[in-house]
Design a protein around this motif. Structure first.
Motif, PDB file in Angstrom:
ATOM      1  N   SER B 300      18.551  62.778 -14.138  1.00  9.95           N
ATOM      2  CA  SER B 300      18.489  61.709 -15.144  1.00  9.95           C
ATOM      3  C   SER B 300      19.384  60.530 -14.744  1.00  9.95           C
ATOM      4  N   VAL B 301      20.537  60.847 -14.091  1.00 13.59           N
ATOM      5  CA  VAL B 301      21.407  59.770 -13.602  1.00 13.59           C
ATOM      6  C   VAL B 301      20.653  58.933 -12.583  1.00 13.59           C
ATOM      7  N   LEU B 302      20.006  59.621 -11.659  1.00 13.66           N
ATOM      8  CA  LEU B 302      19.268  58.948 -10.596  1.00 13.66           C
ATOM      9  C   LEU B 302      18.104  58.151 -11.191  1.00 13.66           C
ATOM     10  N   GLN B 303      17.467  58.740 -12.211  1.00 20.81           N
ATOM     11  CA  GLN B 303      16.354  58.075 -12.888  1.00 20.81           C
ATOM     12  C   GLN B 303      16.825  56.735 -13.472  1.00 20.81           C
ATOM     13  N   SER B 304      18.022  56.718 -14.096  1.00 18.31           N
ATOM     14  CA  SER B 304      18.519  55.483 -14.708  1.00 18.31           C
ATOM     15  C   SER B 304      18.877  54.442 -13.645  1.00 18.31           C
ATOM     16  N   VAL B 305      19.556  54.874 -12.593  1.00 18.56           N
ATOM     17  CA  VAL B 305      19.952  53.917 -11.552  1.00 18.56           C
ATOM     18  C   VAL B 305      19.453  54.418 -10.211  1.00 18.56           C
ATOM     19  N   VAL B 306      18.196  54.107  -9.901  1.00 15.08           N
ATOM     20  CA  VAL B 306      17.574  54.664  -8.700  1.00 15.08           C
ATOM     21  C   VAL B 306      18.213  54.093  -7.419  1.00 15.08           C
ATOM     22  N   THR B 307      18.887  52.952  -7.584  1.00 17.42           N
ATOM     23  CA  THR B 307      19.622  52.346  -6.473  1.00 17.42           C
ATOM     24  C   THR B 307      20.606  53.333  -5.845  1.00 17.42           C
ATOM     25  N   LEU B 308      21.129  54.248  -6.663  1.00 19.27           N
ATOM     26  CA  LEU B 308      22.103  55.219  -6.150  1.00 19.27           C
ATOM     27  C   LEU B 308      21.552  55.982  -4.946  1.00 19.27           C
ATOM     28  N   ALA B 309      20.228  56.215  -4.938  1.00 22.24           N
ATOM     29  CA  ALA B 309      19.620  56.991  -3.850  1.00 22.24           C
ATOM     30  C   ALA B 309      19.815  56.326  -2.490  1.00 22.24           C
ATOM     31  N   ILE B 310      19.909  54.995  -2.513  1.00 25.52           N
ATOM     32  CA  ILE B 310      20.036  54.254  -1.246  1.00 25.52           C
ATOM     33  C   ILE B 310      21.235  54.715  -0.433  1.00 25.52           C
ATOM     34  N   PHE B 311      22.302  55.132  -1.121  1.00 26.36           N
ATOM     35  CA  PHE B 311      23.540  55.446  -0.398  1.00 26.36           C
ATOM     36  C   PHE B 311      23.699  56.934  -0.063  1.00 26.36           C
ATOM     37  N   PHE B 367      32.648  48.751   1.573  1.00 29.86           N
ATOM     38  CA  PHE B 367      32.685  47.913   0.376  1.00 29.86           C
ATOM     39  C   PHE B 367      32.301  46.481   0.718  1.00 29.86           C
ATOM     40  N   LEU B 368      32.913  45.948   1.793  1.00 30.11           N
ATOM     41  CA  LEU B 368      32.602  44.573   2.207  1.00 30.11           C
ATOM     42  C   LEU B 368      31.106  44.427   2.453  1.00 30.11           C
ATOM     43  N   ARG B 369      30.549  45.429   3.140  1.00 29.49           N
ATOM     44  CA  ARG B 369      29.152  45.334   3.497  1.00 29.49           C
ATOM     45  C   ARG B 369      28.239  45.395   2.256  1.00 29.49           C
ATOM     46  N   ILE B 370      28.441  46.398   1.409  1.00 32.60           N
ATOM     47  CA  ILE B 370      27.461  46.542   0.319  1.00 32.60           C
ATOM     48  C   ILE B 370      27.708  45.557  -0.821  1.00 32.60           C
ATOM     49  N   TYR B 371      28.965  45.145  -1.023  1.00 30.66           N
ATOM     50  CA  TYR B 371      29.236  44.217  -2.130  1.00 30.66           C
ATOM     51  C   TYR B 371      28.871  42.795  -1.736  1.00 30.66           C
ATOM     52  N   TYR B 372      29.296  42.367  -0.553  1.00 32.76           N
ATOM     53  CA  TYR B 372      29.055  40.979  -0.156  1.00 32.76           C
ATOM     54  C   TYR B 372      27.709  40.771   0.508  1.00 32.76           C
ATOM     55  N   ILE B 373      27.281  41.726   1.357  1.00 34.86           N
ATOM     56  CA  ILE B 373      26.021  41.507   2.086  1.00 34.86           C
ATOM     57  C   ILE B 373      24.831  42.028   1.296  1.00 34.86           C
ATOM     58  N   ASP B 374      24.923  43.304   0.840  1.00 34.96           N
ATOM     59  CA  ASP B 374      23.795  43.861   0.094  1.00 34.96           C
ATOM     60  C   ASP B 374      23.781  43.421  -1.367  1.00 34.96           C
ATOM     61  N   GLN B 375      24.866  42.781  -1.814  1.00 31.80           N
ATOM     62  CA  GLN B 375      24.943  42.280  -3.190  1.00 31.80           C
ATOM     63  C   GLN B 375      24.733  43.369  -4.238  1.00 31.80           C
ATOM     64  N   VAL B 376      25.317  44.533  -3.976  1.00 31.18           N
ATOM     65  CA  VAL B 376      25.271  45.614  -4.962  1.00 31.18           C
ATOM     66  C   VAL B 376      26.316  45.305  -6.037  1.00 31.18           C
ATOM     67  N   GLY B 377      26.073  45.749  -7.276  1.00 32.01           N
ATOM     68  CA  GLY B 377      27.024  45.503  -8.355  1.00 32.01           C
ATOM     69  C   GLY B 377      28.403  46.081  -8.032  1.00 32.01           C
ATOM     70  N   VAL B 383      32.071  52.882  -6.834  1.00 33.51           N
ATOM     71  CA  VAL B 383      31.742  54.318  -6.905  1.00 33.51           C
ATOM     72  C   VAL B 383      31.358  54.844  -5.521  1.00 33.51           C
ATOM     73  N   VAL B 384      30.516  54.078  -4.809  1.00 31.52           N
ATOM     74  CA  VAL B 384      30.074  54.508  -3.472  1.00 31.52           C
ATOM     75  C   VAL B 384      31.287  54.654  -2.553  1.00 31.52           C
ATOM     76  N   CYS B 385      32.167  53.672  -2.557  1.00 37.31           N
ATOM     77  CA  CYS B 385      33.283  53.686  -1.605  1.00 37.31           C
ATOM     78  C   CYS B 385      34.314  54.750  -1.961  1.00 37.31           C
ATOM     79  N   PHE B 386      34.520  54.958  -3.248  1.00 40.38           N
ATOM     80  CA  PHE B 386      35.470  55.983  -3.654  1.00 40.38           C
ATOM     81  C   PHE B 386      34.908  57.377  -3.315  1.00 40.38           C
TER      82      PHE B 386
END
Lengths: 445, 445
Positions: B300-311, B367-377, B383-386
């Motif tokens: 259900s978590v993945l269903q709500s934010v499917v973007t999570l699967a990318i990482f 973090f630099l890559r996904i926040y600045y380049i991929d423009q992830v929230g 969460v990904v980096c931690f």
């Protein structure tokens, strides 16, 4: 012996001396590693003179440094006189500048010249591994003359089972074993008894090639010659064992995505350990972005059937494992010289057939599990298993061929091991999985 | 020489004979591998008698079989007489039953007895590796007497640099090098010149322990004794090189999740290759189910934010790589005897600190890559980096300690390599990732 410290504390030095002089120098050297600096010097000084240098050559570089710092020039001279040249060179390479100065100051000018010569050989070359303490005979000697000569000079030479025969300009002609020296009649000319079929290596040859020669021919020693075929040294097989261990360690490290290090793990600092690991981790982490991009591309497929995500780890792991099995076999085969570049066709064909066998078994077992136990829908189960089969085939063919391609491009095949293969196979696996999913589940990507 | 076939076709046999007899037996053996059966026998018969047996010992088992099938009993007897016993035993182990019969029929009854003795030693034991063609002297001999004895019996013995000293009931007392035999005065008693500090191995000792002894002491040969310290054989370092290669190959195979095989890749059938790979692939595939269960739990978590699967792939791969780096260093350190069980505390503490260093760098870059380049929230990026940091720490601590734990449980540490570590770390990584996600993104799992 029980405990060296007990002898020291109760001041039973002469008793300790007797016990130590019965022991093997390798074992004596081991005792030193747990002694304080003061006690190290004390115990080192009670060793017999000839044992002392041999023990010294087996000590860790920390202990060697402690000793050189504390002993007199006279004592150091005596150790250096007894030390084999290659051990002296190793010592110089390990010591800080002030200690190197003290060593050079106490070496004969002839030794200093040889040391300089040695330091010029590339680190992993035959010249860097060889010893110069060999016995050579002139080609006009008889067996009897060679024996007398050996009695005079043999004592301080490396323990080996062969001597060399050279002409008057030091060109290498052949070898004579100590066994032959003893058995053959004294009046036989050396050149009639010598073996000329032994291979030689050049000072600049890579140590790995030297190890391969030792593997192929069952000799205990191989002569080292310069570009004019003049004899300059001897490589003994016990040095080659070190080379083989070192080369294997390098392969293990590279195959686990690290820069190779010859430092013992427990002695290496955490900064050095981290430094050797971080580059490849960064490279592989950024490469894994490709897999992320594939998932992003199929985000809507995943959104519709989020169940698909459940099988991503299984597909990725199995693909990675299947690929790294193949890559490891080929990397190892190349390292042992059992596989050559021209075998690439055979390998791909072999891996293709193996992957079909293995892939079908895996897919069937997986189908039974997810369809009957996990109660996944038939179409999804079929898609998962078919993706698995194709992934295994790609993994094995890629894993089998990349090390050969690396070798052809003059790269170290070991870099094409599990981590890199996994990254490549992951991307393929997910692309296939989502493509099949969107097709068979009639989803729009 | 250019091409053996040309000589055969133009029937210049005596010319070929002269050329072959100048070559090294190892090289002569290589020529045979490309000859037809008929030509093999023809060329083998033109070799000098003493060369022929040596060449024979270097041939592949296929060629050996061809030759034994075709030659007369007389010829076979002559080869077997010259062959070292350990080569005969290897031959018997490789040949089919009818050939073994022919070999035994043509061996002396004494040899047959020794062969039977040899076949009883476990495959990877010192007894299985040793040779019995050594020279031993009685302890009441002088150097001079030993020399005369050596002249009589030395010729047919293994090439080595040492002989043994034994008492009248064959108990091992010490070694004497050929160098000492030549240098020391003839009237000196053997027992005064012998070296008693050499280690011995027992016939039943594992070959890996034997290799470790050779690594530690720079000897070229080590005596093998039975439980009563009676001398039974000799292990030479060139056999140990084969052992080291074999043990390393085993480790490489096990670390890539395969049952080890000593067959050369190109000679192994696809069924045998598949058989060695399938078990571990199945075990690991089914273990990966655990990771699937975790994803299912958080569907259900993945269903709500499917973007999570990318990482997911990046987290899994990086965790796996970080863990396998640590595991490989420890497995290799254990294999070389540089790391012991008692070091586990040091290792965990070291890996913990290294993982924090490495993990922080990876997390920052990511973090630099996904926040600045991929423009992830921002929250997802955090969460990904931690998760990445925690995964790397767990991976390195698990990777560093499992091989030691395996060793403590008397398992082969090599099984705790990349594939198994990856499977374990994957499950941890995803559990942490989804737990952090559902917490910080305020999702309900």
């Amino acid at each position: 012996m029980e405990n060296i410290l007990e002898y020291l504390e109760s001041n039973r030095l002469s008793e300790l001396k007797n016990i130590l002089n019965e022991e093997n120098p390798v074992d004596i050297a081991e005792h030193f590693e747990n002694l304080s600096k003061e006690k190290t010097i004390l115990v080192f000084r009670i060793l017999q003179k000839d044992t002392a240098s041999e023990v010294f050559s087996y000590l860790s570089s920390e202990k060697q440094e402690e000793i050189i710092e504390s002993i007199t020039d006279e004592e150091l001279k005596r150790i250096l006189d007894e030390l084999f040249l290659d051990d002296t060179v190793d010592l110089i390479e390990e010591m800080p500048a002030n200690i190197v100065d003290k060593i050079l100051k106490n070496s004969s000018s002839e030794t200093r010249k040889l040391i300089n010569q040695f330091l010029k050989y590339p680190e992993n070359s035959a010249g860097g591994v060889m010893t110069v303490e060999y016995v050579s005979f002139k080609n006009d000697m008889t067996i009897g003359q060679a024996l007398s000569y050996f009695k005079n000079v043999g004592m301080n030479k490396e323990d080996t089972d062969i001597c060399f025969v050279i002409d008057k300009t030091r060109h290498f002609l052949g070898i004579i074993t100590l066994k032959q020296l003893i058995i053959v009649e004294d009046d036989v000319p050396l050149v009639d008894a010598m073996d000329t079929s032994i291979p030689t290596v050049n000072t600049l040859d890579d140590q790995e090639e030297v190890a391969d020669l030792f593997r192929k021919y069952d000799y205990n020693s191989i002569p080292v010659v310069d570009n004019e075929n003049r004899l300059v040294g001897l490589i003994t097989i016990d040095d080659v064992v070190d080379v083989i261990d070192q080369e294997n360690t390098e392969d293990f490290h590279i195959m686990a995505a690290m820069e190779p290090s010859n430092e013992e793990y427990l002695r290496e600092s955490i900064f050095s350990l981290a430094k050797h690991r971080i580059i490849w981790l960064l490279v592989l982490m950024i490469s894994a972005t490709a897999t992320g991009i594939i998932i992003r591309k199929y985000e809507s497929v995943l959104q519709s059937v989020v169940t698909l995500a459940i099988f991503i780890p299984m597909l990725m792991d199995t693909g990675g494992n299947a690929g790294s099995q193949s890559a490891t076999l080929i990397i190892r085969g190349l390292a042992l010289g059992e596989i050559e570049l021209k075998d690439i066709g055979k390998i791909v064909w072999k891996e293709f057939r193996v992957s079909i066998l293995v892939g079908i078994v895996l897919a069937l077992v997986n189908f039974l599990r997810i369809y009957y136990i996990d109660q996944v829908g038939f179409t999804i189960a079929m898609v998962v298993c078919f993706s698995l089969l194709i992934t295994v085939i790609i993994a094995k063919v890629v894993g089998g061929s990349l090390p050969i391609i690396a070798k052809a491009l003059k790269l170290d095949p070991a870099i094409m091991a599990s981590p890199l293969i996994t990254t490549i196979v992951d991307a393929c696996a997910l692309a296939i999985y989502f493509q099949l999913s969107s097709h068979f589940l009639n989803l729009v990507s």
